[in-house]
Design an enzyme around this catalytic site. Structure first.
Site, PDB file in Angstrom:
ATOM      1  CB  CYS A  13      -0.991  -0.087   1.344  1.00  0.00           C
ATOM      2  SG  CYS A  13      -0.040   0.280   2.730  1.00  0.00           S
ATOM      3  CB  CYS A  16       4.641  -0.186   1.865  1.00  0.00           C
ATOM      4  SG  CYS A  16       3.566  -1.356   2.659  1.00  0.00           S
ATOM      5  CG  ASP A 405      10.851  29.148 -34.080  1.00  0.00           C
ATOM      6  OD1 ASP A 405      11.528  30.180 -34.083  1.00  0.00           O
ATOM      7  OD2 ASP A 405      11.462  28.305 -34.653  1.00  0.00           O
TER       8      ASP A 405
END
Length: 711
Positions: A13, A16, A405
């Site tokens: 989970c 952890c 550009d």
């Protein structure tokens, strides 16, 4: 600092992941980010730390870590335990809930079937809880283990003691275990699917290659290929590495890298990219980049880095997860005590407390961001869109202006000479001068002059950025560039006929290059660029996203307006910034930001790098320079400008998915825990809801796999 990615095993989970990350970051000289969804830790560390130190730190937290990617399939274990637990839990549930099916001694029958479910079936949860308890920590598995064991041990005591059999909760212990195993099984499968795009990218390259050794071919593993080796690519084969064609001609399918379905024709002198597919002819290619230096490897690194990063919203979820489990245990204890103090039975108090333990789910919090990132960035890689990190996503939501550009972005960037007003000798001298230049206009002039014969050498070459170039050719001083530069700095006067020719060229959107020899203007060479076929459609896509397009170019105003009209912009309404020197692009982006605009910029050249870095969102064309790509936030592998709008759409969709996941995860816990504490949720329903919450978050993220480009 060095960087390493650790494959971490044993996480169940988000808590952890938070504990491991905290432990690693306590080491001096270490910056770590642990990702629960990818089961990896991305670690930056200085010279005083070794990888053994990092692995030892993870192991000290109760988990295992390796340098290489783990191939272990946790789903096999979960699936096996799920099948057995489900088979045993169904009769336990039936005999416990249906009075008509209860026979003499049914309690012992239910206890016998529930025992292997609670012990063997739920063992992954118990093992993880014990491991973390040894290190003074709690995780989601602690909640599950306590809840299941409390229900089972209470019921076992009732059976052995022969007390009221209506207070047995063996079906709770069995069914909750089964539901949570089912949730882990589907979650693991979904996580595997969410990372499929990156694994496909990593597996895309050729596995072996036919290398030319003298007058024969030798097939070797691709990791033995060296820069400078010449290798053969037959029709249907993958190009083994980035290189230059030295023999043959063919069409190459680059769709797996760029998302473009139309094969590209290549011949001697053209560059080819590793992992693309040779469609027709036989090619001989000289390797220029191999292994980890190839474009494919760089793409994979970008995607991996993006998937291992964390957005600000995820860091909030991590902080919540770190304290979540202890808080839930405290709430469960308070619930149990509260029911007893309120006069409730011990059985009712236990049932409410177990429901609180089971319903709580930090897993959904931990999965909310990484799974969406996994799928979103993986889908982007399939479409030729590389997202550098989760922080980029927030920028795409706020962007309201996009600076384009012109050369190489809106146009093809392949300049060619449209006409020459002047004599052939002046063209030859100008071609020799421009042969020393890397500017697209200069290359076009040099190519046109070289077509008529060999070019003489140039000496004392000097580049006056954005204005022109000057040098000595055959003892004569030759200058090429803007008329304003020749007139203001060199005091030269242009003949009337050349002024007329230049004005006509500018009216057509073409660029005149003025040529002076020994302080006399002798010619005008008219150079033209071609607007990309898809540029106008890209502008429409950007407007639909709420973006204001702004065209920026070093060309004169007439040329800039002509291009703007061609791509569907109105120079009288839309912003067209002409005559911009390379050094001024950064200033223009800053000016727009000072006006309150959130600016994205699309560019491809070295001179775009500073502006790309300054912009709130930088998008680099993958056909451009490495410097521009490095400075950007998003890289568009294909040269198609429509990919810019697709990149922003995909990033916004990924961000929406993350926000939706986090809303669900928080709202679920905020609403469910009080209901459980009040006794309004049976633990079995709580277990099913908890499992569903994680599966929902991952499944919601998987919807990003269906993202389709506008084209």
């Amino acid at each position: 600092m060095s960087t390493v990615t650790l494959a971490v095993d044993g996480m169940t989970c988000a808590s952890c992941a938070a504990r491991i990350e905290k432990r690693l970051n306590k080491i001096d000289g270490v910056r770590a980010s642990v990702n629960y969804a990818t089961e990896q830790a991305a670690v930056d560390f200085d010279a005083g730390v070794t990888t053994d130190d990092l692995v030892a730190a993870v192991q000290a937290t109760g988990y295992t870590a390796t340098i290489h990617r783990s191939d272990r399939n946790h789903d096999d274990d979960y699936r096996r335990r799920l099948v057995v637990s489900a088979a045993l839990s169904v009769p336990v549930l039936a005999v416990s809930m249906i009075s008509a099916w209860q026979f003499t001694g049914w309690q012992w029958f239910a206890l016998a079937l529930a025992t292997p479910v609670v012990s063997w079936g739920a063992w992954p949860f118990h093992r993880a809880a014990i491991t973390n308890l040894r290190h003074g920590a709690t995780t989601m598995d602690t909640l599950v283990s306590i809840g299941v064991l409390a229900s089972y041990l209470w019921s076992a005591w009732q059976v052995v003691a022969g007390d009221d059999h209506h207070q047995l909760y063996l079906e709770v212990a069995s069914v909750v275990t089964t539901f949570i195993l089912a949730g882990r099984h589907f979650e693991t499968r979904a996580k595997t699917r969410s990372g499929a795009a990156l694994r496909a990218l990593l597996d895309m390259g050729a596995k072996d290659v036919a290398v030319v050794r003298g007058d024969r071919e030798e097939r070797i593993p691709v990791d033995q290929l060296a820069v400078g080796d010449v290798f053969v690519v037959r029709p249907g084969e993958k190009v083994a590495a980035d290189g230059v064609v030295v023999g043959g001609a063919s069409a190459v399918d680059a769709s797996m890298l760029t998302g473009e379905s139309v094969p590209v024709e290549v011949a001697v002198g053209d560059e080819v990219t590793g992992a693309t597919v040779n469609v027709s002819g036989l090619l001989h290619v000289r390797a220029s980049r191999v292994g980890s230096d190839t474009q494919l490897a760089q793409m994979a690194r970008l995607v991996e880095d993006a998937q291992s990063g964390k957005a600000d919203v995820q860091r909030l979820a991590d902080r919540v997860s770190a304290v979540f489990v202890p808080v839930v245990i405290a709430v469960a204890a308070i619930t149990f005590a509260g029911w007893l103090l309120a006069g409730g039975s011990a059985a009712a108090a236990l049932l409410a407390a177990v429901a609180v333990l089971i319903i709580a789910c930090p897993c959904a919090l931990g999965l909310a961001t990484p799974t969406a990132l996994l799928v979103g960035t993986g889908r982007g890689a399939q479409l030729g869109i590389l997202i550098k990190g989760p922080q980029v996503l927030e920028s795409t939501r706020r962007v309201d202006a996009i600076v384009l550009d012109k050369t190489g972005t809106v146009t093809t960037g392949r300049m060619s000479v449209a006409s020459v007003v002047g004599d052939d000798d002046t063209l030859r001298l100008a071609g020799a001068l421009e042969n020393a230049s890397e500017h697209p206009i200069g290359r076009a002039v040099a190519a046109r002059a070289a077509a008529a014969g060999a070019l003489p050498p140039v000496t004392d070459f000097a580049n006056h950025g954005g204005r022109g170039v000057v040098g000595v050719v055959e003892g004569q001083t030759v200058a090429a560039g803007r008329l304003t530069w020749l007139r203001d700095e060199r005091a030269l006067v242009a003949p009337a006929d050349l002024l007329t020719a230049a004005a006509e060229a500018e009216a057509l959107g073409q660029t005149p290059v003025w040529i002076a020899v020994d302080d006399e203007i002798r010619a005008v060479i008219v150079v033209a660029d071609t607007v990309k076929d898809t540029a106008a459609e890209a502008i429409r896509d950007m407007r639909r996203l709420g973006l204001t397009p702004i065209l920026m170019t070093g060309d004169n105003e007439r040329a800039a307006h002509a291009v703007a009209v061609e791509i569907g912009m109105d120079p009288d309404v839309d912003a067209v910034i002409a005559g911009v020197l390379p050094a001024d692009k950064l200033d223009h982006v800053k000016r727009l930001q000072s006006e309150g605009r959130v600016v994205a910029m699309v560019g491809d050249g070295v001179n775009d790098a500073a502006a790309l870095a300054q912009a709130d969102l930088g998008l680099a064309m993958g056909t451009g320079t490495d410097v521009a790509i490095e400075a950007s936030d998003l890289t568009l592998v294909t040269g198609d400008l429509r990919a810019a709008a697709d990149a922003i759409r995909l990033s916004r969709a990924t961000l929406r998915t993350i926000r939706g996941n986090l809303f669900w995860a928080f709202a679920y816990n905020v609403a469910a825990i009080p209901l459980a504490a009040l006794g309004l949720l049976n633990p079995m329903i709580a277990g099913a809801a908890m499992a569903f919450s994680s599966v929902f978050v991952v499944s919601n993220s998987l919807r990003l796999r269906r993202f389709t480009p506008s084209r």
